[in-house]
Design a protein around this motif. Structure first.
Motif, PDB file in Angstrom:
ATOM      1  N   GLN A  60       2.336  -4.055  -4.061  1.00 22.98           N
ATOM      2  CA  GLN A  60       3.747  -4.621  -5.767  1.00 22.98           C
ATOM      3  C   GLN A  60       4.306  -5.289  -5.044  1.00 22.98           C
ATOM      4  N   ASP A  61       4.843  -7.083  -6.210  1.00 24.00           N
ATOM      5  CA  ASP A  61       6.183  -6.944  -5.939  1.00 24.00           C
ATOM      6  C   ASP A  61       6.884  -6.396  -5.931  1.00 24.00           C
ATOM      7  N   GLY A  62       8.464  -6.628  -5.674  1.00 20.93           N
ATOM      8  CA  GLY A  62       9.210  -6.582  -5.966  1.00 20.93           C
ATOM      9  C   GLY A  62      10.366  -6.679  -7.113  1.00 20.93           C
ATOM     10  N   GLY A  63      11.109  -6.749  -7.975  1.00 17.45           N
ATOM     11  CA  GLY A  63      11.794  -6.638  -8.495  1.00 17.45           C
ATOM     12  C   GLY A  63      11.637  -6.764 -10.156  1.00 17.45           C
ATOM     13  N   ALA A  69       0.981  -7.463 -13.801  1.00 15.56           N
ATOM     14  CA  ALA A  69       1.854  -6.621 -12.579  1.00 15.56           C
ATOM     15  C   ALA A  69       2.314  -7.949 -11.345  1.00 15.56           C
ATOM     16  N   ARG A  70       2.921  -8.504 -10.691  1.00 10.48           N
ATOM     17  CA  ARG A  70       2.796  -9.366  -9.680  1.00 10.48           C
ATOM     18  C   ARG A  70       2.407  -8.597  -8.543  1.00 10.48           C
ATOM     19  N   TYR A  71       1.957  -9.315  -7.615  1.00  9.63           N
ATOM     20  CA  TYR A  71       0.781  -8.368  -6.523  1.00  9.63           C
ATOM     21  C   TYR A  71       1.265  -9.508  -4.750  1.00  9.63           C
ATOM     22  N   MET A  96       4.091   3.161 -10.816  1.00 11.00           N
ATOM     23  CA  MET A  96       3.042   3.007  -9.935  1.00 11.00           C
ATOM     24  C   MET A  96       2.064   3.778 -10.591  1.00 11.00           C
ATOM     25  N   PRO A  97       1.421   2.500 -11.037  1.00 13.78           N
ATOM     26  CA  PRO A  97      -0.218   3.300 -11.498  1.00 13.78           C
ATOM     27  C   PRO A  97      -0.846   3.807 -10.464  1.00 13.78           C
ATOM     28  N   ASP A  98      -2.034   4.564 -11.032  1.00 15.31           N
ATOM     29  CA  ASP A  98      -2.838   5.960 -10.230  1.00 15.31           C
ATOM     30  C   ASP A  98      -3.563   4.374  -9.597  1.00 15.31           C
ATOM     31  N   LEU A 111       2.021 -19.682  -5.297  1.00 22.30           N
ATOM     32  CA  LEU A 111       3.057 -19.652  -3.986  1.00 22.30           C
ATOM     33  C   LEU A 111       4.340 -19.313  -5.067  1.00 22.30           C
ATOM     34  N   ASP A 112       5.004 -18.079  -4.473  1.00 20.77           N
ATOM     35  CA  ASP A 112       5.967 -18.046  -5.147  1.00 20.77           C
ATOM     36  C   ASP A 112       6.638 -17.296  -3.800  1.00 20.77           C
ATOM     37  N   ARG A 113       8.244 -17.018  -3.920  1.00 25.82           N
ATOM     38  CA  ARG A 113       9.063 -16.159  -2.264  1.00 25.82           C
ATOM     39  C   ARG A 113       8.784 -14.507  -2.869  1.00 25.82           C
ATOM     40  N   MET A 114       8.331 -13.383  -2.513  1.00 28.04           N
ATOM     41  CA  MET A 114       8.609 -12.411  -2.524  1.00 28.04           C
ATOM     42  C   MET A 114       9.672 -11.822  -3.307  1.00 28.04           C
ATOM     43  N   HIS A 115      10.251 -11.150  -4.220  1.00 31.27           N
ATOM     44  CA  HIS A 115      11.198 -11.238  -4.925  1.00 31.27           C
ATOM     45  C   HIS A 115      10.904  -9.612  -4.829  1.00 31.27           C
ATOM     46  N   VAL A 116      12.885  -9.148  -4.651  1.00 30.93           N
ATOM     47  CA  VAL A 116      13.641  -8.074  -4.143  1.00 30.93           C
ATOM     48  C   VAL A 116      14.605  -7.261  -5.068  1.00 30.93           C
ATOM     49  N   ASP A 117      13.772  -6.013  -5.421  1.00 37.40           N
ATOM     50  CA  ASP A 117      14.820  -5.080  -5.619  1.00 37.40           C
ATOM     51  C   ASP A 117      16.032  -4.941  -5.453  1.00 37.40           C
TER      52      ASP A 117
END
Length: 117
Positions: A60-63, A69-71, A96-98, A111-117
């Motif tokens: 699961q992507d951050g941010g 939701a983004r993965y 965080m879903p089941d 294409l995209d860069r991963m997001h960070v919390d």
């Protein structure tokens, strides 16, 4: 004029049927094959699968997340998809879903860069 159009159309058809251009090196072809394999992984996620199936190939992507939701693909973190689950979104939605939640919608990979919390 008609002959030129037919010639151009014919060349486009012939050029479109090649997997690799003659100018590509073996290294270029290996990179393209690797990318095609990553694309196949990304499009293997379909509606009806579970979140557990998704998490075998994706993080699961951050941010800040939205619905869907983004993965991020584990084997290439530049490839992402957006996923919507069969869930009650809103007040009852958990961060965080089941893992048994069913996927109802999947975007095309992009294409995209991963997001960070």
């Amino acid at each position: 004029m008609k002959i030129a159009i037919l010639l151009i159309a014919g060349l486009l058809v012939v050029a479109g049927t090649r997997t690799y251009s003659p100018a590509q090196t073996a290294n270029d072809q290996a990179h393209q094959q690797w990318l095609e394999e990553r694309h196949k992984e990304a499009i293997s996620i379909k509606a009806g699968m579970t979140r557990a199936d998704l998490l075998k190939l994706f993080y699961q992507d951050g941010g800040i997340q939205t619905i869907p939701a983004r993965y991020v693909l584990k084997s290439c973190m530049l490839i992402q998809i957006e996923v919507k689950f069969d869930a009650n979104y809103g007040v009852d939605y958990k961060r965080m879903p089941d893992e048994n939640l069913k996927i109802v919608e999947v975007s095309k990979p992009y294409l995209d860069r991963m997001h960070v919390d």
